[in-house]
Design a protein around this motif. Sequence first.
Motif, PDB file in Angstrom:
ATOM      1  N   ILE A  33       0.863  -1.180   0.000  1.00 23.93           N
ATOM      2  CA  ILE A  33       0.000   0.000   0.000  1.00 23.93           C
ATOM      3  C   ILE A  33       0.897   1.227   0.000  1.00 23.93           C
ATOM      4  CG2 ILE A  33      -1.677   1.346   1.321  1.00 23.93           C
ATOM      5  CD1 ILE A  33      -2.787  -1.289   2.406  1.00 23.93           C
ATOM      6  N   THR A  35      -0.520   4.584  -0.774  1.00 18.64           N
ATOM      7  CA  THR A  35      -1.330   5.703  -0.292  1.00 18.64           C
ATOM      8  C   THR A  35      -2.667   5.151   0.194  1.00 18.64           C
ATOM      9  OG1 THR A  35      -0.365   7.200  -1.938  1.00 18.64           O
ATOM     10  CG2 THR A  35      -2.393   7.923  -0.876  1.00 18.64           C
ATOM     11  N   GLU A  36      -3.037   5.489   1.414  1.00 14.58           N
ATOM     12  CA  GLU A  36      -4.324   5.055   1.958  1.00 14.58           C
ATOM     13  C   GLU A  36      -5.399   6.109   1.688  1.00 14.58           C
ATOM     14  OE1 GLU A  36      -3.942   4.123   6.067  1.00 14.58           O
ATOM     15  OE2 GLU A  36      -2.680   2.348   5.721  1.00 14.58           O
ATOM     16  N   GLY A  37      -6.614   5.627   1.508  1.00 12.36           N
ATOM     17  CA  GLY A  37      -7.756   6.524   1.404  1.00 12.36           C
ATOM     18  C   GLY A  37      -7.756   7.457   0.211  1.00 12.36           C
ATOM     19  N   LYS A 156     -10.345  -1.155  -0.794  1.00  9.25           N
ATOM     20  CA  LYS A 156     -10.478  -0.219   0.318  1.00  9.25           C
ATOM     21  C   LYS A 156     -10.005   1.188  -0.065  1.00  9.25           C
ATOM     22  CE  LYS A 156     -10.157  -3.719   3.938  1.00  9.25           C
ATOM     23  NZ  LYS A 156      -9.443  -4.173   5.166  1.00  9.25           N
ATOM     24  N   LYS A 157      -9.905   1.429  -1.346  1.00 10.40           N
ATOM     25  CA  LYS A 157      -9.529   2.733  -1.902  1.00 10.40           C
ATOM     26  C   LYS A 157      -8.091   3.124  -1.553  1.00 10.40           C
ATOM     27  CE  LYS A 157     -13.178   4.706  -0.103  1.00 10.40           C
ATOM     28  NZ  LYS A 157     -14.212   5.704   0.249  1.00 10.40           N
ATOM     29  N   ASN A 158      -7.205   2.121  -1.527  1.00 12.39           N
ATOM     30  CA  ASN A 158      -5.788   2.368  -1.318  1.00 12.39           C
ATOM     31  C   ASN A 158      -5.036   2.223  -2.636  1.00 12.39           C
ATOM     32  OD1 ASN A 158      -6.161   2.579   1.522  1.00 12.39           O
ATOM     33  ND2 ASN A 158      -6.119   0.347   1.680  1.00 12.39           N
ATOM     34  N   ARG A 160      -2.049   0.887  -4.651  1.00 11.89           N
ATOM     35  CA  ARG A 160      -1.068  -0.192  -4.541  1.00 11.89           C
ATOM     36  C   ARG A 160       0.027   0.015  -5.579  1.00 11.89           C
ATOM     37  NH1 ARG A 160      -2.411  -4.896  -1.831  1.00 11.89           N
ATOM     38  NH2 ARG A 160      -4.282  -4.594  -0.547  1.00 11.89           N
TER      39      ARG A 160
END
Length: 210
Positions: A33, A35-37, A156-158, A160
């Motif tokens: 991952i 960047t998250e969100g 989860k809108k991360n 990759r």
Amino acid sequence: MKKTFVLVVLFILPLVAYLFFASGVNNFGKLPILTEGVLDIPQNTDEVTFEDKITILGFLGNNVELKKGNAFNLNQKIYKPFYEFNDFQMVMLMPIGTEDKIEELKLELGNLADIKNWKFVFITNEEIRAVFNSLKTNLSLDENLGTHYVFIIDKKKNLRGRTDDEEEATKYGFKATSVAELNNKMEDDVKIILAEYRLALKKNNADRTN
């Protein structure tokens, strides 16, 4: 002795190789991952969302003709091998005003594959910039709000990608102009994330039955 050697080569070695690679996928097959969100797609009539989908995200920009080759490369090398997975989609965020150009592109793509999971979403320039900026990459959009790079977004809108790429160290996106990059890197990474979710689903199903 010769017969034994031949049997080992024909039957035992392929089995060992299979077990080795299967083990590798199970133990190491996770895409980092970066960047998250990531900001989800603004509300639109088609209700396209990153939520619960494995998304290949792209930005073709105002000059669709200039990026048309990218779409064809992605269609052949990434979309066609994976489009039958129910949770897979190819999303292009497009500036309002490019609708007619995209209709022409869809007709051309439709001659090569079932384009049911190609999603073209028309939003404002500001909304395009907002979604792109939320990826938090070292890349940028051009003056036409486009880029040659595409991105892998998980359920989860991360964002990759790779943290140990031999050329870029951290690899946020994949250059759609390069068939070699799509073949040798992006296709492998899409396989990894699909396998990751399949293994998670199998584990959840197994837990429910225990």
